[in-house]
Each structure stands twice: as C-alpha cells, then as structure tokens.
Scaffold this active site. Structure first.
Site: not given
Ligand code: UGA
Length: 438
Positions: A30, A152, A154-155, A208, A264
């Site tokens: 980094d 990727e 990942l969440r 993606k 994301c």
């Molecule tokens: C998201 C994707 O889920 C991952 O697969 C992806 O790799 C990642 O983006 C990325 O591109 O790096 P993330 O942003 O960590 O992951 O979080 P999520 O769990 O997907 O939630 C995203 C948003 O949606 C949050 O604000 C969450 O509260 C909201 N959400 C999620 C809802 O309002 N309702 C749901 O049913 C699910």
C-alpha cells in the site's frame, strides 16, 4: 507460488489474509505508510469480524510493505485491489487502478499474471493490459504477461466467510496458462465443489456490476413495496416472505429499510448506469433503483415529522449510524441523510452506534453542535421524545424495552429495520412505527 496484493482496503486485506490461509506466501502493498506500519505492528486498520484473528494465524505467510518493486519482482501473481471511488460525474475513478498497472509494467521482471479484483467498469482489463504493455515498450523489454478479471463478492461484516466459502468464482481471462494458474490459486475451493465460471474479461467485469445492481434493484423494489403497504394497510414483511417462497425470487435481500448504503451499491449502480450511457444505452431499471433509494431515505424523515407533527425542539435518539451492522463503515449510510434532515427541521439528536462513533463524528462536522454522542442505547434514549433505529445491530434487538420506555420523555419508536415488529410488548409500550407495516 508467491502472491502480491496491491491495496490493503477491505478487499485487499481480506483477500490477502485468505490467500495466506490457503497456504500461499503473500505480500500486501500500500502507498499509505501509516497503514502499513499499523499492520506490521499487528493492528488492523478496519473493523471486520475475524480479520484480526485470521491475520494473526497467517502471520508467518503474510507481509506488509510500501515497496511495490519488491512485491512485483517477487510475486508471480499480482492482484490489483485498490479503490475505485466515484468521480464527480458518477463514473468510477480509475486513477489508482492505472497507477498500479503502470508500476507493475515498470518493475516487471518475468512472466506475471495481473488479476483485477477491484470493481472496475467493463473494458478496464484491456486498458490495464495496454498500460502495462506501454511501460514494457518504454523499458524496451518484452516480458510475457496475462491480465485476468476475478471480481469479489464479499460483504462487509461477513467478508472472511464470503471469501473462504464463496458462492462462485469468476475468472475472466484470455490464455490457458493464466487459467491454469488461477485454478491453482483457488485449488482449495475447487476441491470443495465451489462453482467456477471461466469466461472472457469483459463478461467477468460485467458480472460484478450486474450482480450488485440487481441486488440494489431488489432492495429498492421492496422498499417501494413497503411504501405502498403503509398506504393500503398491508404488511410488507408478509408480502416479502410470500414472494420469497417462489424459488425464482428467493427471500434474500427483500428486507425493507431506510435505503441501501455502503461503499458498493450506491457507487456501482451509478457507475454501471454511467457505462451504459457512454455506450448509448440508458438503463432505466437501475436509474429507478437509484432514485427510489434517494427517495426512501427522505421518506423516513417525512414519516417521522408527519407522525410527530413536528420535530422542532424535540430530542430524537438515533440507534445505529454505520450503513449496516458489524462494520464501522459510514460510506453512504442512510443515517447521514436522515440526521442532516432531522437537524434541518430543528431536532436535537442523541446518537449511538456500536461500530462507527469515531467515523461518524467528522461526517457530521457541519451539524455536530446539534448532536450528542452517547455511550450506549440507554443514554441515547434518556429524555428523548422518539427513538429511531437506523441500523439493525444485534444489541438493539435485545435492548431492555421497559427500561427504554421509562427513560424516554415521549414514546415514539421508529424502527427502520423492523427488528421489533413482531414483539407485542413494543406495541404496548411505544407508539411504534416499522417500515411497510400498514
Ligand atoms: C455488497 C454485496 O452484497 C457484496 O456481494 C459485494 O461484494 C459488495 O457489495 C461489494 O461490491 O464489494 P456490502 O456493501 O458489504 O456488500 O453490503 P450488503 O450486505 O450487500 O448491504 C448493502 C446495503 O443494502 C446495506 O445498506 C443494507 O442495509 C442494505 N440492505 C441489504 C437492505 O436494505 N435490505 C436487504 O434485504 C439487504
């Protein structure tokens, strides 16, 4: 095989730790010296459950450095996992990706596989290839190399598990040699029957964005359905449950809330919309999801104000600031819009978040005089007229509701994640409002 990873953000750091856990010798690079020093001292600069423990476990196989030359020269496979922040026009800013590509070309000393892990607009793989080739031409050397796209999924908050046991591995590449090397890297998963998709680079890059945008659409869809449910006396949770029983729909990502946030979905939906526009196509469904998301955040405030009649001079206790639980990430968190709008309408805010107190303060620097940051949920609700649950941290599910009620001045509860929606005591103790609970 030695693996280099450029960028030690969420993706790079988690991927590095998991690669080391898969048995490889990993060098993480980094440009941020402070971050590298921290990592070398055993500190983890981000909050991700299990990451610290995993890094300790693989301590002898992972090293952190600012020396990009060392990483490029020593490693056969180099992952680019740098940030692609949103540029002013909504497109993804690719400066860090191309800087990384330039450096790789500058230091390359033998055959390398360069793997793009960052979320990058379709066409980036080709540009990375051209950038490296140009550098090699400038140096008047002719090393062979391959570029691969390996997005990727990942969440945050579940990043380790998502990386160790992914639903699928996507490999976009143009040569058999690179394909075999990538197979070797993910050998462990191959043996665990993880599905692999081998495709071209453009398709991998598109997968993606298509996946993230689809999930964002799904959330905006259920959020709009929730708004309708409130108007017509329906219950969105039952609607979602019944919808999800249709195997074609699936129950996942059908939880209504105050809108999606994070690093994301907001950025990636805007970026793919922008890519399509640049290719003379307008993606109307994605545009709708973006607009519905902005509307959703504002709707939460409108509802609070209309039910309480006014929030002026009222104390509102906010529980949860990060964009979702188990993270300290405040990027595009719905709490940002909601708190700013409440303050603008004259509310006094008390706030607590189990993960993102430190991160939140600078974000609210313009309104901090109206916010009191509290040490826990009970200090937050003390003398409050209303409590608003914005993020569904587990400890808010288990909070003592009798105690909460006693501490409050009035008894409005706006549960923007429906975590107490099925609890009868809540309805008795509070003027309770969930999302989409008509
Ligand atoms: C998201 C994707 O889920 C991952 O697969 C992806 O790799 C990642 O983006 C990325 O591109 O790096 P993330 O942003 O960590 O992951 O979080 P999520 O769990 O997907 O939630 C995203 C948003 O949606 C949050 O604000 C969450 O509260 C909201 N959400 C999620 C809802 O309002 N309702 C749901 O049913 C699910």
């Amino acid at each position: 095989m030695k693996i280099g990873i450029i960028g030690t953000g969420y993706v790079g750091l988690v991927h590095g730790a998991v690669m080391a856990d898969f048995g490889f010798e990993v060098t993480c690079v980094d440009i941020d010296k402070e971050k590298i020093d921290k990592l070398n001292n055993g500190e983890v600069p981000i909050y991700e459950p299990g990451l610290k423990e995993l890094l300790q476990k693989v301590n002898d196989r992972i090293r952190f450095t600012t020396d990009l030359k060392l990483a490029v020269e020593n490693c056969q496979v180099i992952f680019i996992a740098v940030g692609t922040p949103q540029a002013e026009d909504g497109s993804a800013d690719m400066i860090y990706v191309f800087n990384a590509a330039e450096s790789i070309g500058h230091y390359m000393n033998e055959y390398k596989v360069i793997v793009d892990k960052s979320t990058v607009p379709v066409g980036t793989g080709k540009k990375v290839k051209e950038t490296i080739r140009k550098q090699l031409e400038n140096r008047k050397v002719n090393y062979e190399f391959d570029v691969v796209s390996n997005p990727e999924f990942l969440r945050e908050g579940k990043a380790i598990k998502d990386s160790q046991l992914p639903d699928r591995i996507i490999i976009g590449c143009e040569s058999e040699k690179a394909k075999e090397i990538m197979k070797k890297i993910y050998d462990v998963l191959y043996l665990k029957d993880t599905p692999f998709i081998f495709t071209n680079i453009e398709t991998a890059e598109t997968i993606k964005y298509a996946a993230n945008a689809f999930l964002a659409v799904k959330i905006s869809y259920i959020n709009e359905m929730a708004l309708l449910c409130e108007k017509v006396g329906a219950d969105v949770q039952e609607v979602a449950k019944a919808m999800g029983m249709d195997g074609r729909i699936s129950p996942k990502f059908l939880n209504p809330g105050p809108g999606f946030g994070g690093s994301c979905f907001p950025k990636d939906t805007r970026a793919i919309y922008d890519t399509a526009l640049k290719n003379d196509e307008e993606m109307l469904v994605i545009k709708g999801a973006i607009e519905a998301n902005e509307k959703q955040k504002k709707k939460m405030v409108e509802k609070i104000v209309s039910i309480m009649e006014t929030v002026s001079n009222k104390t509102i206790g906010i529980l949860g600031l990060s964009f979702k639980p188990e993270t300290n990430d405040m990027r595009e968190a719905p709490s940002i819009t909601i708190i700013h709008e409440l303050v603008q309408k004259g509310a006094r805010i008390k706030a607590f978040c189990p993960g993102a107190m430190k991160e939140a303060k600078p974000i609210f620097s313009d309104v901090n005089e109206h916010i009191k940051y509290c040490k826990d949920e009970y200090e937050t609700v003390k003398d409050a007229h209303a409590v608003v649950i914005i993020t569904e941290w587990n400890r808010f599910r288990g909070m003592d509701l009798q105690r909460t009620r006693k501490l409050m001045k009035d008894n409005y509860m706006f549960d923007l994640r429906n975590i107490h929606a099925k609890d009868k005591t809540v309805q008795e103790l509070f003027k309770y409002y969930g999302v989409g609970k008509g």
